[in-house]
Scaffold this motif. Structure first.
Motif, mmCIF file in Angstrom:
data_model
loop_
_atom_site.group_PDB
_atom_site.id
_atom_site.type_symbol
_atom_site.label_atom_id
_atom_site.label_comp_id
_atom_site.label_asym_id
_atom_site.label_seq_id
_atom_site.Cartn_x
_atom_site.Cartn_y
_atom_site.Cartn_z
ATOM 1 N N LEU A 240 0.854 -1.186 0.000
ATOM 2 C CA LEU A 240 0.000 0.000 0.000
ATOM 3 C C LEU A 240 0.891 1.236 0.000
ATOM 4 O O LEU A 240 1.903 1.278 0.704
ATOM 5 N N PHE A 241 0.511 2.229 -0.787
ATOM 6 C CA PHE A 241 1.250 3.483 -0.827
ATOM 7 C C PHE A 241 0.266 4.637 -0.626
ATOM 8 O O PHE A 241 -0.868 4.585 -1.127
ATOM 9 N N PRO A 242 0.688 5.697 0.084
ATOM 10 C CA PRO A 242 -0.218 6.832 0.276
ATOM 11 C C PRO A 242 -0.248 7.738 -0.946
ATOM 12 O O PRO A 242 0.632 7.679 -1.812
ATOM 13 N N THR A 243 -1.261 8.567 -1.020
ATOM 14 C CA THR A 243 -1.244 9.656 -1.984
ATOM 15 C C THR A 243 -0.264 10.713 -1.488
ATOM 16 O O THR A 243 0.162 10.699 -0.327
ATOM 17 N N LEU A 244 0.104 11.637 -2.350
ATOM 18 C CA LEU A 244 1.107 12.628 -1.988
ATOM 19 C C LEU A 244 0.661 13.475 -0.802
ATOM 20 O O LEU A 244 1.477 13.892 0.023
ATOM 21 N N PRO B 117 4.899 0.128 3.707
ATOM 22 C CA PRO B 117 6.296 0.474 4.002
ATOM 23 C C PRO B 117 6.543 1.954 4.215
ATOM 24 O O PRO B 117 7.335 2.343 5.069
ATOM 25 N N TRP B 118 5.860 2.797 3.419
ATOM 26 C CA TRP B 118 6.071 4.240 3.518
ATOM 27 C C TRP B 118 4.736 4.924 3.790
ATOM 28 O O TRP B 118 3.772 4.724 3.059
ATOM 29 N N GLY C 121 -1.128 12.326 1.590
ATOM 30 C CA GLY C 121 -1.222 11.447 2.751
ATOM 31 C C GLY C 121 -2.630 11.169 3.218
ATOM 32 O O GLY C 121 -2.824 10.596 4.298
ATOM 33 N N LYS C 122 -3.643 11.520 2.431
ATOM 34 C CA LYS C 122 -5.030 11.391 2.887
ATOM 35 C C LYS C 122 -5.693 10.083 2.470
ATOM 36 O O LYS C 122 -6.805 9.794 2.901
ATOM 37 N N GLN C 123 -5.035 9.293 1.626
ATOM 38 C CA GLN C 123 -5.675 8.084 1.116
ATOM 39 C C GLN C 123 -4.624 7.033 0.809
ATOM 40 O O GLN C 123 -3.509 7.343 0.406
#
Length: 334
Positions: free
Chosen positions: A183-187, A238-239, A189-191
């Protein structure tokens, strides 16, 4: 008297050949585990791990145990613990390795809520990850573990169907591989966004075996027995933010330097730890844009599908996301 046909003889020969192959492979794995345990470098690391650990007495429990070594994971460790408990894995041994955030306080609060969560400390700063996880596995083995799940704080473990504890109990193999999806966040960080491409490196859960050695990163275990190649699943985060990304890379690089590992081990910590903040920010933007940044280890490899709200609670929900979209939709979303 039943007639023996040439087909029967061929089938018997193939079955015998397969049994010989399995016996030889098990012998090789026993030899490998013994070699690792007797290796002077591993023995020194195991001793350092043993001396650095302060673990409370473990209640005897003949069921699955989850083990973890965590550092600065206050934003995700509670989610991981509660998820494992929902999956039926309520015996956990977690050691905190010199956290500088609220991880110890979060673990202490969770230990008050879940009596079978055992929290210890790890004061060894070097990145002796294999030796440390092997030591934790030895401790829960002595406490009666029937299965051992070496997990990281940023992982959510699932069975393909039903609960994790039930899938382990029904397993006919002593080692179960876990396919991993990132899973990676949007830039902003909201999703969260799910990478639909399975990561190339699996993790493992295993039945205890005296002399077993957990590999670096929990990707394999040296012990005899067949592997279930399509066993379990993991969602991996991971991030989570640039601050977490930068802090983890710096701390990881420092721990690797103390461990004096081979050049091929933990290569991404070395590379990221030597990068400037401007370089790290460029890497961060590229990661979240869906670009492949090989030296960052964890980067998008497939389509990034948005997740509404919190990460899914069942693998069926994840599967629906993996199967969504039109055929050929393989370009990473921005």
């Amino acid at each position: 008297m039943t007639e023996v046909t040439p087909l029967d003889l061929l089938s018997s020969a193939r079955a015998l050949k397969h049994r010989v192959f399995l016996a030889r492979r098990d012998s090789e794995r026993r030899t490998e585990a013994a070699r690792l345990r007797s290796d002077p470098v591993f023995r020194a690391q195991y001793t350092a791990a043993e001396n650095g650990l302060d673990v409370p007495p473990l209640q005897h429990h003949p069921g699955p145990w989850a083990i973890a070594m965590v550092r600065n994971e206050a934003d995700v460790i509670e989610t991981a613990v509660r998820h494992l408990v929902r999956q039926g894995v309520d015996n956990l041994l977690i050691v905190d390795n010199l956290s500088e955030d609220d991880t110890p306080q979060v673990l202490a609060r969770l230990a008050n809520e879940f009596p079978q969560l055992h929290v210890g400390t790890d004061n060894e700063p070097a990145y002796y990850q294999s030796a440390k996880m092997t030591r934790l596995a030895d401790l829960v083995s002595a406490a009666g573990a029937r299965w051992i799940i070496p997990f990281d704080a940023d992982e959510l473990w699932f069975a393909p169907h039903g609960r994790l504890v039930d899938a382990l109990a029904a397993s006919g193999t002593p080692v179960r591989r876990a396919h991993l999806y990132n899973l990676f966040p949007t830039l902003d960080g909201k999703q969260w966004r799910l990478d639909t491409a399975r990561h190339f490196d699996d993790k493992v859960a295993f039945r205890p075996w005296e002399g077993a050695v957990v590999a670096m990163g929990n990707h394999e275990v040296s012990r005899p027995g067949s592997r279930d190649v399509d066993g379990l699943r993991i969602l991996h985060m991971p991030w989570r933010s640039f601050e977490q990304f930068a802090r983890k890379t710096r701390i990881g690089a420092a721990a690797v330097a103390k461990a004096d590992l081979d050049d091929g081990e933990a290569y991404h910590w070395r590379w990221l730890g030597s990068a400037s903040e401007d370089d790290l920010r460029r890497v961060w933007r590229r990661l979240l844009a869906g670009e492949a940044v090989a030296s960052a280890a964890w980067y998008p490899r497939g389509t990034l599908r948005p997740i509404e709200g919190v990460p899914p609670l069942s693998w069926a929900d994840v599967q629906r996301l993996l199967q969504a979209g039109s055929p050929g939709d393989d370009a990473p979303t921005r």
